[in-house]
Design an enzyme around this catalytic site. Structure first.
Site, mmCIF file in Angstrom:
data_model
loop_
_atom_site.group_PDB
_atom_site.id
_atom_site.type_symbol
_atom_site.label_atom_id
_atom_site.label_comp_id
_atom_site.label_asym_id
_atom_site.label_seq_id
_atom_site.Cartn_x
_atom_site.Cartn_y
_atom_site.Cartn_z
ATOM 1 N N SER A 50 -34.029 26.840 -36.731
ATOM 2 C CA SER A 50 -34.654 26.046 -37.808
ATOM 3 C C SER A 50 -35.313 26.999 -38.800
ATOM 4 C CB SER A 50 -35.722 25.125 -37.209
ATOM 5 O OG SER A 50 -36.801 25.911 -36.719
ATOM 6 N N ASP A 82 -30.357 24.911 -38.494
ATOM 7 C CA ASP A 82 -30.761 23.540 -38.192
ATOM 8 C C ASP A 82 -31.675 23.016 -39.310
ATOM 9 O OD1 ASP A 82 -30.932 21.277 -36.565
ATOM 10 O OD2 ASP A 82 -32.698 22.008 -35.483
ATOM 11 N N HIS A 180 -36.969 13.063 -33.111
ATOM 12 C CA HIS A 180 -37.365 14.417 -32.695
ATOM 13 C C HIS A 180 -38.654 14.383 -31.868
ATOM 14 C CE1 HIS A 180 -34.786 15.429 -36.268
ATOM 15 N NE2 HIS A 180 -34.316 16.255 -35.355
ATOM 16 N N GLY A 181 -38.783 15.353 -30.972
ATOM 17 C CA GLY A 181 -40.029 15.499 -30.234
ATOM 18 C C GLY A 181 -39.995 14.872 -28.849
ATOM 19 N N HIS A 211 -28.960 14.174 -33.271
ATOM 20 C CA HIS A 211 -30.225 14.929 -33.229
ATOM 21 C C HIS A 211 -31.201 14.193 -32.316
ATOM 22 C CE1 HIS A 211 -29.980 17.901 -36.640
ATOM 23 N NE2 HIS A 211 -28.813 17.275 -36.717
ATOM 24 N N GLY A 212 -32.324 14.853 -32.025
ATOM 25 C CA GLY A 212 -33.374 14.204 -31.252
ATOM 26 C C GLY A 212 -32.873 13.747 -29.900
ATOM 27 N N ALA A 213 -32.068 14.600 -29.234
ATOM 28 C CA ALA A 213 -31.366 14.148 -28.026
ATOM 29 C C ALA A 213 -31.904 14.752 -26.734
ATOM 30 C CB ALA A 213 -29.873 14.432 -28.171
HETATM 31 P P1 13P Z 1 -35.280 17.072 -29.628
HETATM 32 O O1 13P Z 1 -36.656 17.127 -30.194
HETATM 33 O O2 13P Z 1 -34.982 15.744 -29.023
HETATM 34 O O3 13P Z 1 -35.000 18.184 -28.682
HETATM 35 O O4 13P Z 1 -34.245 17.227 -30.863
HETATM 36 C C1 13P Z 1 -33.899 18.495 -31.346
HETATM 37 C C2 13P Z 1 -33.145 18.444 -32.627
HETATM 38 O O5 13P Z 1 -32.648 17.421 -33.064
HETATM 39 C C3 13P Z 1 -33.012 19.707 -33.362
HETATM 40 O O6 13P Z 1 -32.399 19.531 -34.591
HETATM 41 O O1 G3H Z 2 -35.357 19.213 -35.270
HETATM 42 C C1 G3H Z 2 -36.203 20.086 -35.159
HETATM 43 C C2 G3H Z 2 -36.114 21.113 -34.085
HETATM 44 O O2 G3H Z 2 -36.683 20.643 -32.898
HETATM 45 C C3 G3H Z 2 -36.726 22.385 -34.559
HETATM 46 O O3 G3H Z 2 -38.103 22.308 -34.553
HETATM 47 O O4 G3H Z 2 -38.622 22.965 -36.898
HETATM 48 O O5 G3H Z 2 -40.381 23.030 -35.092
HETATM 49 O O6 G3H Z 2 -38.531 24.706 -35.131
HETATM 50 P P1 G3H Z 2 -38.975 23.305 -35.477
HETATM 51 ZN ZN ZN Z 3 -32.801 17.650 -35.546
#
Ligand code: 13P
Ligand code: G3H
Ligand code: ZN
Length: 310
Positions: A50, A82, A180-181, A211-213
């Protein structure tokens, strides 16, 4: 083998009804844990970075660590940006040697999302790099941006064909209820498989990204809470839902929070049980092992991509 794009990986994953794991990386121990797992089960891999991770670790250090992973493993590895939030960031990642970038202009209006995505696609494709974009908006925390549930929106299937044809994008992240999270659902987890199914029919053979998986593995949440942390209500996407998505059009599944939880749980546990330790290697080693365990579990039991690098 040099870094690869996701083209071949996704074509095989779509055909085979499995998904490729895209794991977020920030530091050496995480990269090593992920790569060790993939090596053991012979899996293709996407390592994703990211903009926050680039700032934290310095792009040069991260790139060199990923190059080391390629040399050490001999696996097909894609280095992916990302949530790139601008053309300039995507361009900079491409100049750094990333083989795949995500342009996330999903917070803009449809036409503006198309315009920015198209600009990135043209630049990337001229340089042999593939592009992921997003339609619809996930809730949760990314970097410094917190998207409230009321500001999130499901992907509208009626928009995906126009978006993909006008932009020329290589894969599409859609919003079907993941976020996410570590706090994804209040109450019963629910994903809109009807949206995924419809998108799959409209775009046959086209790779979809989830995403967010993270499934927010409760074993690690329990360890964190046992050793001084507090995460009431932490809940992720059930693994059977992820397996179902992987058997449909989803070819890339993004996992970051599960790695963070495992890493943190083992550091907390080690520090609590060994109050005299002050050598970082003593607590980073179990953290790295936990990353390896989590990734191995995901590759075999959730994504189904073990053995697919052979
Ligand atoms: P998680 O927070 O569910 O692990 O998702 C990560 C993500 O989508 C990174 O782009
Ligand atoms: O989707 C986000 C990822 O979990 C990356 O998180 O931007 O805090 O590095 P971050
Ligand atoms: Zn993501």
């Amino acid at each position: 083998m040099p870094l690869v794009t996701t083209k071949d990986m996704f074509a095989k994953a779509y055909q085979g009804g499995y998904a490729i794991g895209a794991f977020n990386v920030n530091n050496m121990e995480t990269i090593q844990g992920i790569v060790e797992a993939a090596k053991e089960v012979k899996s293709p891999l996407i390592l994703q970075v990211s903009s926050g991770a680039r700032k934290y670790a310095n792009p040069t250090y991260l790139k060199k660590l990923v190059e080391a992973a390629v040399i050490d493993s001999g696996l097909p590895i894609c280095l992916h940006l990302d949530h790139g939030d601008s053309f300039e960031l995507c361009k900079s990642a491409i100049e750094d040697g990333f083989t795949s970038v995500m342009i996330d202009a999903s917070h803009y209006a449809f036409e503006k999302n198309i315009e920015i995505t198209k600009q990135v696609v043209q630049y990337a494709h001229d340089r042999g790099v593939v592009v992921e974009a997003e339609l619809g908006r996930l809730a949760g925390v990314e970097d410094d941006v917190k998207v409230k549930p009321e500001d999130s929106s499901y992907t509208r299937p009626e928009e995906v064909h126009e978006f993909v044809t006008k932009t020329g994008v290589d894969s599409l992240a859609i919003a079907i209820g993941t976020s996410h999270g570590a706090f994804k659902f209040k109450g019963e987890p629910k994903l809109r498989f009807d949206i995924l199914e419809e998108v799959g029919k409209i775009l046959p053979g086209f790779p979809i990204v989830l995403h967010g998986a993270s499934s927010v593995m409760q074993d690690y949440v329990k360890i964190i809470e046992e050793f001084g942390g507090s995460m009431p209500g932490a809940q992720g996407v059930p693994e059977d839902m992820l397996r179902k998505a992987a058997s449909m059009a989803v070819c890339k599944i993004n996992i970051d929070s599960d790695l963070r939880l495992a890493f943190t749980a083992m550091v907390r546990k080690h520090m609590a049980e060994n109050p005299t330790h002050f050598d970082p290697r003593q607590y980073l080693k179990p953290a790295r092992e936990a990353i390896k365990d989590v990734v191995k579990h995901k590759l075999i039991n959730v994504l189904g991509c073990d053995g697919k690098a052979e």
